[in-house]
Enzyme design. Sequence first.
Site, PDB file in Angstrom:
ATOM      1  N   GLY A   1      -6.694 -49.861 -43.864  1.00 25.08           N
ATOM      2  CA  GLY A   1      -5.342 -50.284 -44.253  1.00 25.08           C
ATOM      3  C   GLY A   1      -4.913 -49.689 -45.585  1.00 25.08           C
ATOM      4  N   CYS A   2      -5.825 -49.644 -46.525  1.00 22.21           N
ATOM      5  CA  CYS A   2      -5.499 -49.114 -47.858  1.00 22.21           C
ATOM      6  C   CYS A   2      -5.281 -47.606 -47.802  1.00 22.21           C
ATOM      7  CB  CYS A   2      -6.592 -49.474 -48.855  1.00 22.21           C
ATOM      8  SG  CYS A   2      -6.733 -51.263 -49.090  1.00 22.21           S
ATOM      9  N   THR A   3      -6.028 -46.931 -46.954  1.00 26.95           N
ATOM     10  CA  THR A   3      -5.854 -45.486 -46.790  1.00 26.95           C
ATOM     11  C   THR A   3      -4.498 -45.196 -46.147  1.00 26.95           C
ATOM     12  OG1 THR A   3      -8.233 -45.125 -46.629  1.00 26.95           O
ATOM     13  CG2 THR A   3      -6.801 -43.400 -45.732  1.00 26.95           C
TER      14      THR A   3
ATOM     15  N   LYS B   1      -8.942 -52.207 -51.615  1.00 23.81           N
ATOM     16  CA  LYS B   1     -10.139 -51.372 -51.756  1.00 23.81           C
ATOM     17  C   LYS B   1      -9.899 -49.937 -51.300  1.00 23.81           C
ATOM     18  CE  LYS B   1     -15.031 -52.158 -50.678  1.00 23.81           C
ATOM     19  NZ  LYS B   1     -15.518 -52.200 -52.025  1.00 23.81           N
TER      20      LYS B   1
ATOM     21  N   ALA C   1      -1.784 -45.804 -48.810  1.00 26.39           N
ATOM     22  CA  ALA C   1      -1.787 -44.742 -49.824  1.00 26.39           C
ATOM     23  C   ALA C   1      -1.187 -43.458 -49.259  1.00 26.39           C
ATOM     24  CB  ALA C   1      -3.206 -44.497 -50.335  1.00 26.39           C
TER      25      ALA C   1
END
Length: 156
Positions: A44-46, A39, A49
Amino acid sequence: MTLEIGQAAPSVELLADNGEQTTLADYKGKYVVLYFYPKDMTPGCTTEACDFRDQHESFANLNAVIVGVSPDPQEKHKKFKEKHDLPFQLLVDDEHKLAEAFDVWKLKKNFGKEYMGIERSTFIIDPNGKLIKEWRKVKVKDHVEEALQYIKEIQS
């Protein structure tokens, strides 16, 4: 059926953050670092990325492109990309076609609830479109460096 090492990557057409339709075949001639993440805008995804962003030039110097995939809509991808200055494409897999082809659309459990979602995973596709490496159930810390190191090793 799970995609296996040595098999051709599936040609699933997805909407990119820039509004264009894209398939993995569009990257033929380059290594593709295809990473699936749950998401946009989550911690974590930030981090993942931004780690890819910070190594973007190193990947590019190895003839590799980074492509992120999540079920989030195009507008959310655009905001995520702009907010964090991401120099690579994010693909919209809202129907989970690519995630299912790579077997990363999984039943997840969180705080006693069960739901379907993306299992954080990264795949390397060679310039001929074949899957050559996979990391499943990825832990974000040091993962991008590991992927970069792998591409360096196969080219030396």
